[in-house]
Structure formats: structure tokens, C-alpha cells
Design an enzyme around this catalytic site. Sequence first.
Site, short mmCIF file in Angstrom:
data_model
loop_
_atom_site.label_atom_id
_atom_site.label_comp_id
_atom_site.label_asym_id
_atom_site.label_seq_id
_atom_site.Cartn_x
_atom_site.Cartn_y
_atom_site.Cartn_z
N ASP A 1 -11.30 2.70 3.82
CA ASP A 1 -11.68 1.28 3.65
C ASP A 1 -13.20 1.15 3.54
OD1 ASP A 1 -9.82 -0.71 3.31
OD2 ASP A 1 -9.35 -0.91 5.45
N GLN B 1 -4.83 -1.77 9.48
CA GLN B 1 -4.72 -3.09 8.84
C GLN B 1 -5.30 -4.18 9.75
OE1 GLN B 1 -3.39 -3.62 5.64
NE2 GLN B 1 -4.21 -5.67 5.95
N LYS C 1 0.84 -1.20 0.00
CA LYS C 1 0.00 0.00 0.00
C LYS C 1 0.87 1.25 0.00
CE LYS C 1 -3.85 -2.44 2.06
NZ LYS C 1 -4.55 -2.93 3.24
#
Length: 283
Positions: A119, A96, A52
Site C-alpha cells: 500500500d 484493510q 482484491k
Amino acid sequence: MANIIDGKKIAAETRAEIAAAVEEQKSRGITPGLAVVIVGENPASQVYVRDKHKACGEVGIYSEVIELPETTTEEELLSKVAALNNDDRIDGILVQLPLPRHINEEHILNAIRPDKDVDAFHPVNTGKIMIGNPDFLPCTPAGVMVMLEKSGIEIAGKHCVVVGRSNIVGKPMAMLLLAANGTVTVCHSKTRDLAEVTRSADILVVAIGRADFITGDMVKEGAVVIDVGMNRRADGKLTGDVDFASVSEKASYITPVPGGVGPMTITMLLRNTLTAAELHHKS
Ligand code: NDP
């Protein structure tokens, strides 16, 4: 033999579009910024986080990786999230998953400011998707939509079957297909006669986490088959939820694993960060 939907190629094209849009934002004095928080030393998570960070650099997005030890408490992580919520350099925050077991994931995800939730896991954002007015789309289903669009596949009026109903993939996938005027059926582990349902799909999206589970006899001739699954075989090789050999004999389009949906997920994270930066500079 089915046409292969090349996720790597579509991701590269989309990232070039994102890089151009970042350049344009920078010309207006805006630098989009992403913070990725990782707790502990899960090797798979470390690879995702590194990917990422690298992807951000490639399209000109500023990014920070915040590595916290496994022993981090829920309070400490919440206070890190609060600091990032108030940090003007940061437009998007991603924590994460999975988190260590002593930390309640829901508490953390709900603490991220919805307008920084790239997200799209916060209940405000899932609610906005539900009512058809989203700021951000969850990355994996959004990536599938881009793949369908860029492959010229019509969704309106088609029977779309989604196998899997997780909050991350299956449910939002169903919502996006519905918003695109598909007629949507969602299947799960309690679905009776799954094969009969999957055989009625014009567009079949599979996200269950079972290697090579969907076989050619479960697919209609000419169907479009999207394989979200990522499973490690005993020999270490990556494989999808769809048995590529038998299904590609019947499908009109199919995504491979690897090189299908996977590369699109990070690409959509970059797109959401760009959108977040735009949101923050509107007001
Ligand atoms: P979850 O484990 O959260 O959900 C799996 C879903 O599949 C559940 O709804 C479950 O049903 C359903 N399911 C399991 N077995 C069957 C079965 N035999 N028949 C029908 N339905 C079944 O998984 P995720 O949604 O998080 O991930 C799914 C897959 O996608 C995984 O392989 C994951 O690695 C991959 N993935 C890939 C990404 C990418 O970027 N390519 C991103 C995210 C995930 P029930 O609800 O009844 O238990």
C-alpha cells in the site's frame, strides 16, 4: 465535450500486462503472494477485500484473506503482521482500513515490513517517494499516473493542481506529479479562493470526498480533470467530487465516476505485489 478517460479499459489493459509478467515470474519459479488482513465486519471493507482477492486470482497472484474478529486486540494484530512479515509465501501485506477504534492504525501500518508494504503507507516508503527513489507507489495516485500516461497527456511543465492533502491520495499525488516535472499546487479546506486556483490548472486532480463539488466555472477550458472522489448519494448511486455534467463541457479529458480512477487502484496493488516479489528474489 471532453474525451472520457476510460479507467475500466486502462485497468484491463494494465492487468493483462501484469498477468503476463506474473506468468514470466512463474517460469522462473517465483509466485507472487499477497495477504489481505481484515478486522471486523465493515461491509464496504468486506467488498474491497473480496475484490482484491478476486483480482489476484485473475492475474495469477497467490492471495490469502485473513479475517479477524472485531474483538481482535492490537497485540494480536501485531503478532499476525509479524507472522506475515516472516512468511516466505507472502510478498505483500495489506491491512484493510479502517481498523476498529481500539486499534492504533499507525502502530499496525508501521509494523509491516517496508519491502512488503504494497500500500506504500509505511514512513520508509513515503520517505522514498519524497526523495524520488520509491520501491512502491501508493495505489490510487499511481493509478492516476498510469491513466495520464496511457492517455498521452504530457505532465512536464504543466500546472498541476491537487485538491486534497491526505496521506493516502493528495500528498503522494502531488509528489508523483512533481517527480514527472509538473508545477504543482496543493489545495485543501483552508485554501483561499479555491476556484481561482483550480481555474489555473492544466491538470486538476480532485480528492476531497464531497459530491459534485468542482463545477464547470472552477475549471479552465481544455483542462485535464481527474476525479478521485467516491461518494454515495442519498439514492445510493456513486458519484465523484467533480460535477461531471458541467465540467465535461469545458475539460479536454475527464475521468467518470464510476469507471474512472476506482478500477485503477486495485490494479496498482497487483503491480506492487509483483514488484515486491521481484525485490524478494533479487537478494
Ligand atoms: P480525506 O478525508 O482523508 O481528505 C480530504 C482532503 O480534502 C483533506 O485534505 C481536506 O482538507 C480536503 N478538503 C475537504 N473539503 C474541502 C474543500 N471544501 N475544499 C478544499 N479541500 C477540501 O480523504 P481521502 O484523500 O482519503 O479521499 C478523498 C476522496 O477520494 C474520497 O471521496 C474517497 O472516497 C476517494 N478515494 C477514492 C479512491 C479510489 O480508489 N478511487 C481511493 C481513496 C480515496 P484539510 O486537509 O484541510 O482537511
